[in-house]
Design a protein around this motif. Structure first.
Motif, PDB file in Angstrom:
ATOM      1  N   LEU A  68       0.880  -1.170   0.000  1.00 29.11           N
ATOM      2  CA  LEU A  68       0.000   0.000   0.000  1.00 29.11           C
ATOM      3  C   LEU A  68       0.916   1.218   0.000  1.00 29.11           C
ATOM      4  O   LEU A  68       1.733   1.386   0.909  1.00 29.11           O
ATOM      5  CB  LEU A  68      -0.894   0.011   1.241  1.00 29.11           C
ATOM      6  CG  LEU A  68      -1.722  -1.261   1.475  1.00 29.11           C
ATOM      7  CD1 LEU A  68      -2.502  -1.152   2.782  1.00 29.11           C
ATOM      8  CD2 LEU A  68      -2.676  -1.528   0.313  1.00 29.11           C
ATOM      9  N   LEU A 132      -7.821  -8.698  -1.600  1.00 29.80           N
ATOM     10  CA  LEU A 132      -7.320  -7.693  -2.538  1.00 29.80           C
ATOM     11  C   LEU A 132      -8.480  -6.882  -3.116  1.00 29.80           C
ATOM     12  O   LEU A 132      -8.417  -5.645  -3.180  1.00 29.80           O
ATOM     13  CB  LEU A 132      -6.527  -8.386  -3.648  1.00 29.80           C
ATOM     14  CG  LEU A 132      -5.642  -7.502  -4.507  1.00 29.80           C
ATOM     15  CD1 LEU A 132      -4.577  -6.806  -3.667  1.00 29.80           C
ATOM     16  CD2 LEU A 132      -4.967  -8.320  -5.603  1.00 29.80           C
ATOM     17  N   GLN A 136      -8.962  -2.970  -2.397  1.00 28.67           N
ATOM     18  CA  GLN A 136      -8.997  -2.097  -3.577  1.00 28.67           C
ATOM     19  C   GLN A 136     -10.301  -1.302  -3.616  1.00 28.67           C
ATOM     20  O   GLN A 136     -10.302  -0.088  -3.854  1.00 28.67           O
ATOM     21  CB  GLN A 136      -8.861  -2.956  -4.840  1.00 28.67           C
ATOM     22  CG  GLN A 136      -8.785  -2.163  -6.142  1.00 28.67           C
ATOM     23  CD  GLN A 136      -7.491  -1.379  -6.280  1.00 28.67           C
ATOM     24  OE1 GLN A 136      -6.409  -1.930  -6.197  1.00 28.67           O
ATOM     25  NE2 GLN A 136      -7.603  -0.071  -6.468  1.00 28.67           N
ATOM     26  N   GLY A 140      -8.804   1.912  -2.530  1.00 34.30           N
ATOM     27  CA  GLY A 140      -8.000   2.048  -3.756  1.00 34.30           C
ATOM     28  C   GLY A 140      -7.918   3.457  -4.298  1.00 34.30           C
ATOM     29  O   GLY A 140      -6.979   3.793  -5.024  1.00 34.30           O
ATOM     30  N   GLN A 144      -2.189   3.605  -3.563  1.00 37.95           N
ATOM     31  CA  GLN A 144      -1.953   2.529  -4.536  1.00 37.95           C
ATOM     32  C   GLN A 144      -2.007   1.191  -3.814  1.00 37.95           C
ATOM     33  O   GLN A 144      -1.371   1.015  -2.769  1.00 37.95           O
ATOM     34  CB  GLN A 144      -0.577   2.685  -5.176  1.00 37.95           C
ATOM     35  CG  GLN A 144      -0.444   3.815  -6.167  1.00 37.95           C
ATOM     36  CD  GLN A 144       0.976   3.837  -6.709  1.00 37.95           C
ATOM     37  OE1 GLN A 144       1.862   4.467  -6.136  1.00 37.95           O
ATOM     38  NE2 GLN A 144       1.212   3.140  -7.813  1.00 37.95           N
ATOM     39  N   VAL A 145      -2.755   0.251  -4.365  1.00 36.64           N
ATOM     40  CA  VAL A 145      -2.822  -1.121  -3.847  1.00 36.64           C
ATOM     41  C   VAL A 145      -2.110  -2.000  -4.863  1.00 36.64           C
ATOM     42  O   VAL A 145      -2.617  -2.216  -5.971  1.00 36.64           O
ATOM     43  CB  VAL A 145      -4.283  -1.568  -3.638  1.00 36.64           C
ATOM     44  CG1 VAL A 145      -4.337  -2.985  -3.080  1.00 36.64           C
ATOM     45  CG2 VAL A 145      -5.021  -0.593  -2.705  1.00 36.64           C
TER      46      VAL A 145
END
Length: 381
Positions: A68, A132, A136, A140, A144-145
């Motif tokens: 992250l 995820l 996100q 998100g 930034q993921v």
């Protein structure tokens, strides 16, 4: 109509090495994984005891790794968990819990503050796709993921792990529990944390997938180190009193029911500077503030007879009233008694309480006990 074919199993970058070493492979979290190794001095019991006495190498590359990144990354990640992310110093690691809007546990994870604007996260293999997507979708737009599918993960665990690793990476012995850093190991670019899932001192090592085989062989060349499968990983973590996601915690359990109060820092609790503001906060904070409101609680159990008690075994009072269920259980190889984690009615959760586990129709007496079952040996300096 025939049933749809099961998706083919994924493999880790060490798959060929496991087969070369005589591993018995089984499906786990969508991957083909080594459950134990064949040969003299191997097998579940021997692998477990070797890790407690020397050093064991585990392939945990099925787990998810992500970064992250951005100035708002810590605050954004904190909005998903009842855990203090913002105040975690650079160079330190912490245990975290992703919650749904009802306060249920989506996953438990480890996260490391790489820099003010970067957090490295390790999530469970069976949950990583969902985690995820969840991360996100929720944050998100704030940071930034970045998933890391091109990285493998190895765990080196046991009282001689530091001796073995320091031979290849001088300076790694200076790390203490829940700290980490970048190291060159056998020519491989590694990110190392001093932590793990066995109750022993040890390290988790993130490495580019292309270098995983080189790193594993270099570690296995050390006289203290043997390869260890998922079978012993499970018995080691259970003796350490640690939860297995999907068994002992899941979306139907809250952190308070799961006795994970220690993982929720004061700053996020009622009266704290950043209280609440995470999914399910109303439920979780109400349970923290009023433990009498709980309808069940996770406990440790030890059997008073030498009868292993497995997951899903019903628990009753000595009078025969149902009070709960075992979520993980086996004969502890180091503890040398049958042990279990279970959920019971809170009035039967006090240490010393006698309960009955119903095994094939027979009542096996058990006693609620404190965890860990085997003392942890994390290195704190």
């Amino acid at each position: 109509m025939s049933a749809p074919a099961a998706a083919p199993l994924l493999t880790t970058p060490l798959n060929a090495l496991h087969i070369e070493l005589g591993a018995r492979m089984v499906p786990f979290a969508g991957y083909s994984m080594p459950v134990q190794y064949q040969g003299p001095g191997m097998g579940l019991m021997a692998e477990h005891l070797h890790t407690r006495q020397a050093a064991g190498l585990f392939d945990v590359s099925h787990m998810g790794q992500l970064r992250l990144v951005g100035p708002d990354a810590a605050a954004a990640f904190e909005s998903l968990m009842p855990v203090d992310v913002i105040d975690l110093p650079v160079g330190k690691q912490r245990y975290g819990l992703l919650l749904n809007d009802a306060g249920g546990i989506i996953d438990d994870l480890m996260f490391f503050r790489v820099a003010q604007d970067e957090i490295f996260v390790i999530v469970n293999g069976a949950c990583k796709v969902g985690d995820l997507a969840h991360i996100q979708a929720r944050i998100g737009q704030r940071c930034q993921v970045i998933p890391m599918p091109d990285h493998a993960l190895l765990a080196l665990q046991g009282p001689q792990a530091a001796t073995a690793l320091a031979r290849l990476a001088p300076g790694v012995e200076k790390l203490v529990f829940m700290t980490g850093g970048n190291f060159q190991i056998a020519g491989c670019e590694c990110f190392v944390t001093r932590s793990g899932y066995t109750g022993e001192d040890g390290f988790e090592i993130s490495v580019p997938a292309a270098q995983a085989d080189t790193l594993a062989r270099a570690l296995l060349a050390q006289p203290e180190v043997k390869p260890i499968g998922l079978g012993a990983r499970n018995s080691l973590r259970l003796e350490a009193g640690l939860c297995l996601y999907g068994n002992d915690i899941d979306t139907t359990t809250t952190p308070v029911e799961a006795a994970l109060n220690w993982a929720m820092q004061k700053v996020r609790r009622t009266g704290g500077a950043r209280a609440g503001g995470f999914p399910g906060a109303d439920t979780v904070l109400a349970q923290l503030d009023n433990p009498a409101s709980l309808t069940r609680k996770r406990v440790g159990l030890v059997a008073l007879e030498r009868v292993p008690v497995r997951e899903h075994t019903e628990l009753q009072t000595t009078e025969g009233q149902k009070i709960g269920e075992v979520t993980s259980g086996l004969l502890g190889p180091s503890f040398d008694k049958p042990i279990a984690l279970a959920y019971v009615d809170p009035q039967h959760a006090a240490v010393g309480t006698r309960v009955h586990a119903i095994v094939r129709g027979k009542a096996v007496p058990m006693e609620v006990c404190a965890t860990p079952f085997v003392p942890t040996r994390y290195y704190r300096g």
